[in-house]
Design an enzyme around this catalytic site. Structure first.
Site, PDB file in Angstrom:
ATOM      1  N   TRP A 155       0.812  -1.219   0.000  1.00 27.88           N
ATOM      2  CA  TRP A 155       0.000   0.000   0.000  1.00 27.88           C
ATOM      3  C   TRP A 155       0.846   1.271   0.000  1.00 27.88           C
ATOM      4  O   TRP A 155       0.318   2.345  -0.233  1.00 27.88           O
ATOM      5  CB  TRP A 155      -0.936   0.020   1.222  1.00 27.88           C
ATOM      6  N   ASN A 156       2.155   1.176   0.278  1.00 29.81           N
ATOM      7  CA  ASN A 156       2.908   2.428   0.452  1.00 29.81           C
ATOM      8  C   ASN A 156       3.249   3.105  -0.877  1.00 29.81           C
ATOM      9  O   ASN A 156       3.420   4.316  -0.929  1.00 29.81           O
ATOM     10  CB  ASN A 156       4.157   2.225   1.327  1.00 29.81           C
ATOM     11  N   LYS A 179      -2.334  -9.067  -7.094  1.00 34.66           N
ATOM     12  CA  LYS A 179      -3.129  -8.894  -5.866  1.00 34.66           C
ATOM     13  C   LYS A 179      -2.586  -7.625  -5.191  1.00 34.66           C
ATOM     14  O   LYS A 179      -1.555  -7.658  -4.519  1.00 34.66           O
ATOM     15  CB  LYS A 179      -2.967 -10.143  -4.989  1.00 34.66           C
ATOM     16  N   PRO A 180      -3.269  -6.468  -5.408  1.00 34.06           N
ATOM     17  CA  PRO A 180      -2.795  -5.249  -4.751  1.00 34.06           C
ATOM     18  C   PRO A 180      -3.165  -5.249  -3.276  1.00 34.06           C
ATOM     19  O   PRO A 180      -4.043  -6.008  -2.853  1.00 34.06           O
ATOM     20  CB  PRO A 180      -3.542  -4.140  -5.500  1.00 34.06           C
ATOM     21  N   ALA A 181      -2.538  -4.373  -2.507  1.00 29.78           N
ATOM     22  CA  ALA A 181      -2.840  -4.283  -1.071  1.00 29.78           C
ATOM     23  C   ALA A 181      -4.316  -3.931  -0.871  1.00 29.78           C
ATOM     24  O   ALA A 181      -4.888  -3.159  -1.640  1.00 29.78           O
ATOM     25  CB  ALA A 181      -1.967  -3.204  -0.448  1.00 29.78           C
ATOM     26  N   GLY A 235       6.739  -6.305   0.399  1.00 33.59           N
ATOM     27  CA  GLY A 235       5.991  -6.165   1.650  1.00 33.59           C
ATOM     28  C   GLY A 235       6.857  -6.554   2.827  1.00 33.59           C
ATOM     29  O   GLY A 235       8.090  -6.485   2.760  1.00 33.59           O
ATOM     30  N   SER A 236       6.207  -7.008   3.880  1.00 29.33           N
ATOM     31  CA  SER A 236       6.949  -7.264   5.119  1.00 29.33           C
ATOM     32  C   SER A 236       7.774  -8.554   5.021  1.00 29.33           C
ATOM     33  O   SER A 236       7.436  -9.483   4.278  1.00 29.33           O
ATOM     34  CB  SER A 236       5.981  -7.373   6.297  1.00 29.33           C
ATOM     35  N   GLU A 257      10.949  -8.260  -2.134  1.00 30.64           N
ATOM     36  CA  GLU A 257      11.509  -6.965  -1.702  1.00 30.64           C
ATOM     37  C   GLU A 257      10.881  -6.703  -0.338  1.00 30.64           C
ATOM     38  O   GLU A 257       9.701  -6.395  -0.233  1.00 30.64           O
ATOM     39  CB  GLU A 257      11.169  -5.898  -2.736  1.00 30.64           C
ATOM     40  N   LEU A 258      11.698  -6.907   0.714  1.00 28.12           N
ATOM     41  CA  LEU A 258      11.145  -6.977   2.081  1.00 28.12           C
ATOM     42  C   LEU A 258      11.644  -5.807   2.928  1.00 28.12           C
ATOM     43  O   LEU A 258      12.146  -4.823   2.413  1.00 28.12           O
ATOM     44  CB  LEU A 258      11.513  -8.337   2.689  1.00 28.12           C
ATOM     45  N   CYS A 291      10.079   1.132   2.650  1.00 25.05           N
ATOM     46  CA  CYS A 291      11.043   0.090   3.042  1.00 25.05           C
ATOM     47  C   CYS A 291      12.448   0.644   3.061  1.00 25.05           C
ATOM     48  O   CYS A 291      13.343   0.062   3.672  1.00 25.05           O
ATOM     49  CB  CYS A 291      11.001  -1.073   2.055  1.00 25.05           C
ATOM     50  N   GLU A 388      11.328  -1.958  11.820  1.00 25.31           N
ATOM     51  CA  GLU A 388      11.043  -0.719  11.087  1.00 25.31           C
ATOM     52  C   GLU A 388       9.895   0.010  11.770  1.00 25.31           C
ATOM     53  O   GLU A 388       8.858  -0.596  12.052  1.00 25.31           O
ATOM     54  CB  GLU A 388      10.603  -1.039   9.668  1.00 25.31           C
TER      55      GLU A 388
END
Ligand code: SIN
Length: 485
Positions: A155-156, A179-181, A235-236, A257-258, A291, A388
């Site tokens: 979502w960011n 699949k978007p946030a 994401g996370s 990409e975390l 991130c 974070e």
């Protein structure tokens, strides 16, 4: 409600198997600045994900057979359409995500730049001819699309994280199930509208929307299907590990990409004013919800006080408010859990001895607005150094020398990006090489660019997005050994 110049860009349905799909149930998309419901969008079920995979499987041979030049033309058209509709796309983005409108405009330009970059890379997906080891032999390496791919985006950056994956997928010739946030589906659906206008066939991009409770079931279908040959996730770290495990049974290609937990080092030979400006960018872009946000700010003793004083003055001058208001530079945090985590990190740091030289509390505007905050006396045992924070909070630590700075910076399982400021050329090379990170910013607080390889080491991820390496994860190398007989 969002009022757009082109109302067709505001879609409520998912896009599955060639159709806009209303779903049996809907989920509200909320404006974090006001709490108003912007739209009710479809909740997709696991069988919608199966149908999307089937449609993508059907599209895969056509995409593979299409000409790189034709795919490039489509991607350029798509980028042109994004530029033409930038005002609407930015307004949708700010409305559902919260970032200031100027930043949203910047994100739309950044997002379109990935489409242009990959339009050009499509034409350069070269294979190889290897010098043979026997006479009458030809050894070839062909580069082929990996096949049906799935992407799960955060979502960011509701637009840029989609085009960074979609641009590469389409350039390589891979159909994508997206699949978007759940917080930001409207930007994704608007992109699907523009994708149609640009000439992207239905099966080449499908969009599965849903609420937070739909994410795991939809993710399971995408990760477990043997028809899906690649997953790309931003994401996370926690969710990335789950998805990686789920992909193991079908041995998919996985790009992750975390989380970053980025260190930002200021050495005593730095230009302190430049370091303050760089830190402001690295910390406060998207209200700290990136991130690549500077999460641990480490300042050498001799410049500590000057840095803190000037940085706090710049933070104090930031204007908090709804992203659509003129002059606002810090929007609301995206949702209550994000806001609660920021409060928890600040309280934990203060309990353990940190001092707020600025802020340290929720903003008077209420909701999820948080006051830009600077804390000093921060130490490595505090939550804000171990996780974070994802908010407008800068925790400053001191260090004595280069060795201590490097070992503190590397004392994390993350390794996405690291930043440092120094005017010593020898130190610039030494430190850049010693930092355990996929990306290093030297005398800059912003490294992101479509032309450069974005990605991390250690638990920050796998693979690289953007740059000339950005197609690697979307293609397979096929070796052909040919005997002329
Ligand atoms: C991210 O926060 O995941 C990406 C940020 C960027 O591309 O700069």
């Amino acid at each position: 409600m969002v009022s757009l110049r082109d109302p067709e860009l505001l879609r409520h349905q998912a896009f599955v198997a060639g159709e806009w799909h209303g779903g049996a149930q809907q989920v509200a998309v909320t404006n974090p600045a006001t709490g108003e419901t912007l739209a009710e969008v479809a909740r997709c079920a696991p069988d919608d994900a199966e149908r999307a995979i089937a449609a993508a499987t059907d599209a895969a041979p056509r995409l593979k057979a299409s000409l790189a030049g034709d795919r490039a033309a489509v991607l350029h058209r798509f980028a042109d359409l994004m530029a033409e509709h930038a005002a609407d796309l930015a307004l949708l983005l700010t409305s559902e995500q919260g970032k200031p409108l100027a930043e949203a405009r910047g994100e739309i330009a950044y997002a379109a730049a990935f489409l242009r970059w990959f339009a050009e890379e499509a034409r350069r997906a070269y294979g190889e001819v290897i010098p043979p080891t026997k006479s009458g032999q030809r050894l070839l390496v062909l580069r082929e699309p990996v096949g049906v791919a799935a992407a799960i985006t955060p979502w960011n950056f509701p637009s840029a994280m989609i085009t960074r994956k979609l641009g590469a997928a389409y350039a390589a010739g891979c159909p994508l199930v997206l699949k978007p946030a759940e917080a930001t589906p409207l930007s994704a659906l608007a992109l699907r509208v523009l994708a149609t206008r640009a000439g992207i066939e239905p099966g080449a991009l499908q969009v599965l929307t849903g609420d937070a409770s739909d994410a795991a079931p939809l993710g399971k279908v995408l990760t477990r299907s043997p028809l899906v040959r690649k997953l790309s996730f931003t994401g996370s770290t926690e969710v990335g590990k789950i998805l990686l495990r789920q992909c193991a049974d079908t041995v998919k290609k996985v790009s992750l990409e975390l989380g970053g937990n980025a260190p930002f080092l200021v050495f005593d030979d730095a230009d302190v004013d430049a370091a303050v400006e760089g830190c402001l960018v690295a910390k406060m872009r998207n209200a700290g919800q990136t991130c690549v946000a500077a999460n641990r700010i480490l300042v050498q003793d001799a410049v500590h006080d000057a840095f803190v004083e000037r940085f706090a003055a710049r933070m104090a001058a930031m204007k908090v408010g709804p992203g659509t208001e003129p002059g606002v530079t810090v929007g609301p945090l995206v949702d209550a859990p994000t806001f609660d985590k920021v409060r928890e990190h600040v309280a934990d740091a203060q309990d353990l001895g940190a001092t707020a030289v600025l802020g340290g509390e929720p903003h008077a505007l209420g909701r999820t607005f948080y006051t830009p905050t600077v804390l000093t006396g921060v130490t490595g045992d505090m939550k804000m150094c171990r996780e974070e924070t994802f908010g407008p909070v800068a925790g400053v630590q001191r260090f004595k020398d280069e060795d201590e700075a490097i070992s503190t910076a590397n004392a994390t399982r993350a390794g996405l990006v690291a930043y440092f400021y120094s005017r010593d050329v020898g130190r610039a090379f030494r430190v850049a090489e010693a930092l355990e990170a996929g990306m290093v910013g030297v005398n800059t607080g912003l490294v992101s660019s479509p032309v450069a390889p974005f990605g991390g080491v250690k638990e920050s991820g796998l693979g690289r997005e953007g740059s000339r390496h950005g197609l690697d994860d979307w293609t397979e190398l096929k070796y052909v050994a040919l005997s002329l007989g």
